[in-house]
Design an enzyme around this catalytic site. Structure first.
Site, short mmCIF file in Angstrom:
data_model
loop_
_atom_site.label_atom_id
_atom_site.label_comp_id
_atom_site.label_asym_id
_atom_site.label_seq_id
_atom_site.Cartn_x
_atom_site.Cartn_y
_atom_site.Cartn_z
CG LEU A 78 37.82 4.32 105.94
CD1 LEU A 78 36.61 3.49 106.34
CD2 LEU A 78 39.09 3.49 106.02
CB THR A 82 32.29 6.92 93.81
OG1 THR A 82 32.40 7.12 95.22
CG2 THR A 82 31.42 5.70 93.53
N GLY A 161 30.50 2.91 101.46
CA GLY A 161 29.19 2.31 101.60
C GLY A 161 28.84 2.06 103.05
N GLY A 179 26.49 10.22 105.64
CA GLY A 179 25.14 9.68 105.68
C GLY A 179 24.82 8.95 104.39
CB CYS A 212 26.56 10.31 98.71
SG CYS A 212 27.68 11.43 99.55
#
Length: 279
Positions: A78, A82, A161, A179, A212
């Protein structure tokens, strides 16, 4: 995998990919996405190129143990809106390094970028005498299609997400997911405050904090709180008032959801939406 990375990191090609990623996703900034294509893809390659990834990868003669690695099969990956430019490359070279095939399901806001990047890697594979279908992009992603991919593949690499990562772990297929990220940075009195402020600024502004791994919050011990704030402001930071902070929260969050038109954008549009006059 050297050929796969070279096919996307050459200057003119990397520029084309970075520009498409910005135009399509409307997240982040061009300079950072170009840096990811030129530097991050090469760094990911350098990190794994000399690793043993199949066959005997370790021998412990003292315990009479031999570690043997083998392909898992078809990997379902996946990819996020972003990072539609670099994520397919990093995941694909790791898959192929282990003699696996990979099918990459992009976010709808990154499907053209994903198709371009995967197409370049497929051409590189063919030029090296390998099957192009070791890397397959899903060109028209749907929730149903991605769910089916996760159900049918042999291993899932889930980036996205919380709902997408949760879906991967709930699919019944072995999955590796990310995470929460958005690290909290702690600064104490032993830190070089100039260096700390600079690194926080670089991390938080790179690609408009799409990653992230971007610094998300700072905890400063009381002894150096004021000097650190001063250094952050020297780096271009703006200290909002409590009222301005509330207004930012109101425009960034709407009906319990992040405002997709403002996340991963430069400071000025966010401040304008929150009715804040920046210096």
């Amino acid at each position: 995998i050297r050929a796969m990375v070279w096919s996307v990191c050459q200057p003119a090609v990397a520029e084309r990919i970075a520009r498409l990623a910005i135009d399509e996703s409307r997240l982040g900034n061009y300079e950072s996405k170009l840096a990811k294509m030129v530097n991050k893809t090469r760094a990911a390659l350098a990190d794994i190129i000399n690793d043993r990834s199949v066959g005997v990868i370790n021998e412990d003669t003292a315990r009479n143990l031999i570690e043997i690695a083998k392909p898992v099969g078809v990997i379902g990956a996946l990819s996020t809106s972003t990072h539609p430019e670099a994520t397919p490359v990093v995941k694909a070279i790791n898959a192929v390094k282990g003699r696996n095939a990979i099918v990459i399901a992009p976010h709808p806001r990154g499907k053209q970028t994903n198709a371009l990047v995967c197409g370049l890697m497929r051409n590189a594979l063919e030029r090296m005498g390998a099957p192009a279908d070791l890397v397959i992009p899903i060109e028209e992603p749907t929730l149903e299609g991605t769910t089916e991919l996760m159900r049918r593949c042999d291993r899932i690499l889930a980036t996205g997400g919380a709902p997408m990562v949760k879906a991967a772990y709930s699919s019944g297929t072995p999955a590796l997911g990310v995470g929460v990220g958005n690290a909290v940075i702690t600064v104490d009195e032993t830190a070089d405050l100039v260096e700390a402020a600079e690194k926080i600024r670089i991390s938080k502004t790179f690609d408009e904090a799409t990653s992230c791994s971007s610094d998300n919050a700072v905890i400063a011990v009381r002894a150096i709180r004021e000097p650190l704030l001063a250094e952050l402001q020297k780096q271009g930071g703006y200290l909002v008032t409590p009222d301005e902070g509330r207004r930012i929260a109101q425009v960034l969050w709407q009906d319990g959801m992040l405002n997709r038109d403002l996340i991963c954008q430069p400071a000025v549009p966010i401040a304008t939406a929150a009715r804040i006059d920046l210096p």
